[in-house]
Structures are given as C-alpha cells and as structure tokens.
Design an enzyme around this catalytic site. Structure first.
Site, short mmCIF file in Angstrom:
data_model
loop_
_atom_site.label_atom_id
_atom_site.label_comp_id
_atom_site.label_asym_id
_atom_site.label_seq_id
_atom_site.Cartn_x
_atom_site.Cartn_y
_atom_site.Cartn_z
N TRP A 63 -2.57 -7.71 -10.60
CA TRP A 63 -2.42 -7.49 -9.16
C TRP A 63 -2.35 -8.80 -8.42
O TRP A 63 -3.04 -9.77 -8.77
CB TRP A 63 -3.62 -6.69 -8.66
CG TRP A 63 -3.85 -6.72 -7.17
CD1 TRP A 63 -4.44 -7.73 -6.45
CD2 TRP A 63 -3.48 -5.73 -6.22
NE1 TRP A 63 -4.47 -7.41 -5.11
CE2 TRP A 63 -3.89 -6.19 -4.94
CE3 TRP A 63 -2.85 -4.49 -6.32
CZ2 TRP A 63 -3.68 -5.44 -3.78
CZ3 TRP A 63 -2.65 -3.75 -5.17
CH2 TRP A 63 -3.06 -4.23 -3.91
N ASP B 27 -2.45 -11.52 -0.83
CA ASP B 27 -2.12 -12.59 0.10
C ASP B 27 -1.72 -13.91 -0.56
O ASP B 27 -2.39 -14.38 -1.48
CB ASP B 27 -3.33 -12.91 0.99
CG ASP B 27 -3.89 -11.70 1.69
OD1 ASP B 27 -3.35 -10.60 1.52
OD2 ASP B 27 -4.89 -11.85 2.40
N GLN C 163 -4.00 -14.28 -3.99
CA GLN C 163 -5.09 -13.40 -4.37
C GLN C 163 -4.67 -12.62 -5.62
O GLN C 163 -3.57 -12.06 -5.67
CB GLN C 163 -5.43 -12.46 -3.22
CG GLN C 163 -6.01 -13.16 -2.00
CD GLN C 163 -7.43 -13.64 -2.24
OE1 GLN C 163 -8.39 -12.89 -2.09
NE2 GLN C 163 -7.56 -14.91 -2.62
N PHE D 13 -11.81 -15.36 -1.92
CA PHE D 13 -10.84 -14.83 -0.97
C PHE D 13 -9.88 -15.92 -0.51
O PHE D 13 -9.92 -17.05 -0.95
CB PHE D 13 -11.55 -14.18 0.21
CG PHE D 13 -12.00 -12.75 -0.04
CD1 PHE D 13 -12.12 -12.23 -1.32
CD2 PHE D 13 -12.30 -11.91 1.02
CE1 PHE D 13 -12.52 -10.92 -1.55
CE2 PHE D 13 -12.71 -10.59 0.81
CZ PHE D 13 -12.82 -10.10 -0.48
N SER D 14 -9.03 -15.58 0.44
CA SER D 14 -7.89 -16.43 0.81
C SER D 14 -8.30 -17.78 1.38
O SER D 14 -9.43 -17.96 1.84
CB SER D 14 -7.01 -15.70 1.82
OG SER D 14 -6.35 -14.62 1.21
N ASP E 57 -10.54 -17.06 5.44
CA ASP E 57 -9.11 -17.41 5.33
C ASP E 57 -8.79 -18.76 5.98
O ASP E 57 -7.97 -18.85 6.89
CB ASP E 57 -8.24 -16.32 5.96
CG ASP E 57 -8.52 -14.93 5.41
OD1 ASP E 57 -9.06 -14.84 4.30
OD2 ASP E 57 -8.21 -13.94 6.11
N TRP F 164 -0.98 -2.52 2.91
CA TRP F 164 -2.22 -1.98 2.36
C TRP F 164 -2.23 -0.46 2.33
O TRP F 164 -2.99 0.15 1.56
CB TRP F 164 -3.41 -2.49 3.17
CG TRP F 164 -3.81 -3.89 2.84
CD1 TRP F 164 -3.72 -4.99 3.65
CD2 TRP F 164 -4.37 -4.36 1.61
NE1 TRP F 164 -4.18 -6.11 2.99
CE2 TRP F 164 -4.59 -5.75 1.74
CE3 TRP F 164 -4.70 -3.75 0.40
CZ2 TRP F 164 -5.13 -6.53 0.72
CZ3 TRP F 164 -5.24 -4.52 -0.62
CH2 TRP F 164 -5.45 -5.90 -0.45
#
Length: 489
Positions: free
Chosen positions: A35, A38, A54, A97-98, A160, A302
């Site tokens: 998968w 972002d 990600q 995370f981003s 982010d 999403w």
C-alpha cells in the site's frame, strides 16, 4: 537492534515481493509492493528527484506507516530505493507519518511525524532522520514535541512538516488544530536543524481555517510563483458548499495571497481546488534546478480505497505537473519531459461528432497522450469514453449549458457501491472552443482542461487491460481536431 531488524524486515520483504514492471503503470510512481498513500519528502538531492511516500509493504491496505522511497531524473522513469523509515522507535511506534526532505550541508534531512500511544489515544510529534539518499539514522527523540505548540492545540492533530530554507534558517510548516477544532498552519525555524539538540523556535500561526473549508488542514505546502504566494492544504471533513467547487470529505486547495516573509501575516486573496476529479489528495511541490514548480499528489480518494482482489500493490502518484499562471488562474500541465517522449500516432481534423458514440481509426489505447480541440458552439454536451470494452467504459463529459464537468466510472468494472461519479462546476469559461488533454497510463486517467485551468484525475484499477477503446459523443453537433501520441518510454 529493534530498529535495524524492523527496517531490514521491510527491505527484505519488498525485495522478495517486488511487482514486475508489466503489472505496474508505465510512467507513474507506485510502491514495489503493498500500500501507499501521501507523497512525502518530494525534493532534489544528489542530482535526482526523491519521492518518499506513506507505505505499508505487507498488504495492499493501510497499516503501520513506513516511508517508501523512489527516485527519478526525468519524472517518468522511477527507480525503487529501499524502504527509508520503519515505525520502530518508541516515539513513532504507531507510524512514521508524512513529512518533508531537504538537502542540508551535504546530507539529506527527513523530518516526519512520529505517532505514539498516550493512554488510550495517540499523540503526534516531529522527528528527524539524517541520511545519504539511501540509509537514514533517526534522532533519539522527537525534535518538536506536541507540547511545543500554541496554547489550546490538539496533541493528536499536529503533523506533516513541509520544509523550506530562508536567510540561513530551515523553516518547518506544520498542520495543526486549535481549541475550536479548526485547522491552522504553524511555522517553526531552526538555524541548526541537523543537530537534534538544537531547539526549533515557534514563529507564527501562518494561516487559520475559519470553518468554511473543512476542519483539520493536512499536508501543508508553501511556495512563491512569479511573485504570488500559494499555500497548499488538504482539508479533512469538507462540507458541501453552495458553489460546489470542493467536494465532501477530503479535498485539496490552493490558498493564493500575499506574504512578506516569516513573522508577517499571510493575506488570502483567493482559493481554488487543485484537482476536480475522483482521486487526488495530499500534494507536495518542489522547485527544479531550472526553476519550474512541480506538483505531485496521491491519486486516490480515502472514500474509494478498495483494492482489487489479489492486487500486489495499491495506491499511485499523479503525473508530476508544472504549475504556472494564466492571468489570475493557477494552472497545471504535464511536465515538459512528457512532451519530449511523445510520438504522433494519428491525427484527425474537422471530425463531426453527434448522436451515437463515434470511434476513429487509430484512436485507442490505455497508455497515451491525446489532445482535443473541439468547436462546441452547436453542442451543449460533449464527452469522451475511454477504457471501453465488453460493455465497460469510463467517461468524462462536459454539460456546457449547465457549466458542469462530469466524471463517471460506474461502468468500469468496480465491485462496490462507492465513489464512482462526480459532478462539479467548470472553473473556466468555455466559449465556442473546448480544449482537452487526456493522459492515460494503464490504471489511471488525467485530464487537463482549457490549457490546464482545471485538472481532473481518476484511477482505473478494475478496467480490464484489454479494454482500450475510445469513443466520442455529443448532444447537438461538435467539430473536433485530435492528435494522439504514443509515448517512447
């Protein structure tokens, strides 16, 4: 040893399960397996463009977030690099995370959001890793904790980082959420960001959501293009507005205004969606050595994350796009590198389109670049069907009297009652002539309307590979010129 083992496990898995080239898009970036969502760290380093993303290598659904990594020199050919980060430290155990990447003193700095548990909830903090373009060493602790925000800030919505340098400082722009639940953008700076002990100074709240554009603002970006400042945000939980420019749920927006630099207010003059299609989110931009501003986004929504059964990978990036102004309008076009590989396959002039869908000799395919110029002064409706075969198709349609753009993949082989249709306002005056550029790449379609004044993207995961027909239709009478290009890749 936990960090080495967890990262090495991800690297070994992706190397053993790498998807063969014939099952990937030809020129869009995708993960080697598993998968992706972002884009992260979209930047220049060591003579290459680096794209992190990600990543969950072990399945084609979202899971504990890693950072995948790929590089390119021409925005069309992508070379997988080993997984860059894994969630293997106490401060990012729930996910890396981003974030962003930048070259600093000859090294590549990655600044990302680490997610860790706090009681029954999670908190988000900003973390540092330093590397050479392949391997990265994490700092021992977060460099900005969730407590280093203005009063009343959310501890779980603080993420982010976007990076830029100015006056010898590295600046970090973050998405946060205030006590009222609305998103805001927080600016920090540091003259020695490579040193984990060097403190980041809070500068200002650069922009704040008044509640009219979703709630939390994710994945911020900032750039100046020909003297005008643009803030990029990805709002969550957008409610339908009267003008319908933004769609419900997660969307993307360019906030256009004036800014005189750190410590001064950003004055918003206008805003516009960055993509009007079914699938686009969380874009990042970079500046090329020759001065172009190039955007890339996650070509997914999403609310439509349903991998086909047995798919080895899921999630892809958009075609990189150059940003430019046409008057007051922020426009997008495919990178010039795509133009350089186009080879004219066929051309049709003054084709009359009316009534039943029309096929043209030599006009078919699932990997192509096609330009249309259509006289629509006698046609209130014009459209194109593509990925046609065995009673399957997707389509783009222009209802000109109503000023509407319609994207429809309900007949493209989907297997869920999910997001397959979008109707949205045209953001430009058409007049008598409609111009459309259509770029197809196996699992996607991207449309650049009226010389890039509006862009729309959609994925095509469920359309059969052999479904390559293209048809044109109109209500009334349209007259069309067409050039179709193969791509020498």
């Amino acid at each position: 040893m936990e960090q080495v083992n967890t990262l090495s496990r991800a690297r070994a898995y992706e190397a053993q399960h790498r998807t063969p080239a014939e099952r990937r898009p030809l020129f869009h970036a995708v993960p080697p397996v598993g998968w992706c969502n972002d884009p992260n760290g979209w930047s220049c380093f060591g003579g290459q463009y680096h794209l992190f993303y990600q990543y969950h290598p072990y399945s084609n659904t979202w899971g504990p977030m890693h950072w995948g990594h790929t590089v390119t020199t021409d925005f069309l050919h992508w070379q997988d690099r080993p997984c860059a980060l894994a969630p293997d430290a106490p401060f990012d155990r729930n996910g890396c995370f981003s974030g962003g990447a930048i070259e600093w003193q000859g090294r590549q700095l990655l600044l990302y959001t680490g997610v860790m548990p706090e009681g029954s909830a999670e908190i988000q903090q900003q973390c540092l890793a330093v590397g050479d373009g392949v391997d990265y060493q994490k700092a021992a602790a977060p460099v900005i904790s969730c407590d280093e925000q203005p009063a009343g800030a959310s501890r779980k919505d603080f993420r982010d980082p976007f990076l830029f340098r100015q006056d010898g400082m590295l600046y970090m722009l973050l998405g946060g959420r205030g006590f009222n639940g609305h998103g805001r953008l927080l600016l920090y700076r540091n003259p020695r960001p490579e040193d984990p002990a060097a403190k980041w100074e809070f500068v200002q709240v650069l922009a704040e959501n008044d509640g009219s554009l979703g709630s939390m603002w994710e994945c911020p970006g900032l750039f100046t293009l020909e003297g005008r400042t643009v803030l990029v945000v990805s709002p969550q939980f957008v409610h339908q507005a009267a003008d319908d420019r933004y769609h419900c749920g997660n969307d993307t927006a360019a906030l256009i205004g004036d800014w005189n630099g750190p410590g001064t207010p950003f004055v918003r003059r206008a805003d516009r969606p960055l993509d009007s299609g079914l699938d686009f989110y969380a874009p990042q931009t970079l500046e090329t050595p020759d001065g172009r501003r190039v955007l890339i986004g996650w070509m997914q929504n999403w609310d439509h994350c349903y991998p086909p059964e047995g798919a080895p990978w899921y999630g892809q990036m958009s075609l990189p796009r150059e940003l430019f102004w046409k008057g007051e309008t922020l426009c997008q076009r495919p990178v010039a590198e795509l133009d350089a590989v186009r080879r004219l396959r066929t051309e049709h002039r003054s084709v009359e389109v009316d009534g039943q869908p029309l096929a043209l000799e030599g006009v078919h395919g699932r990997v192509l670049d096609c330009e249309l110029t259509v006289d629509v002064h006698e046609a209130p409706r014009f459209g194109v069907r593509f990925a046609c075969g065995q009673d399957r198709w997707a389509e783009i349609r222009f209802d000109l009297d109503d000023g509407l753009l319609r994207l429809d993949r309900r007949h493209a082989g989907g297997f869920r009652d999910a997001l397959e249709l979008r109707e949205t306002p045209l953001l430009f005056p058409v007049g008598d002539t409609l111009r459309l550029r259509m770029v197809l790449d196996r699992y996607s379609a991207e449309f650049f309307l009226q010389d890039g004044q509006q862009v729309a993207s959609m994925t095509l995961y469920n359309a059969a590979p052999e479904a390559d027909g293209i048809l044109f239709f109109a209500r009334g009478r349209a007259r069309m010129d067409l050039q179709l290009y193969d791509l020498a890749l």
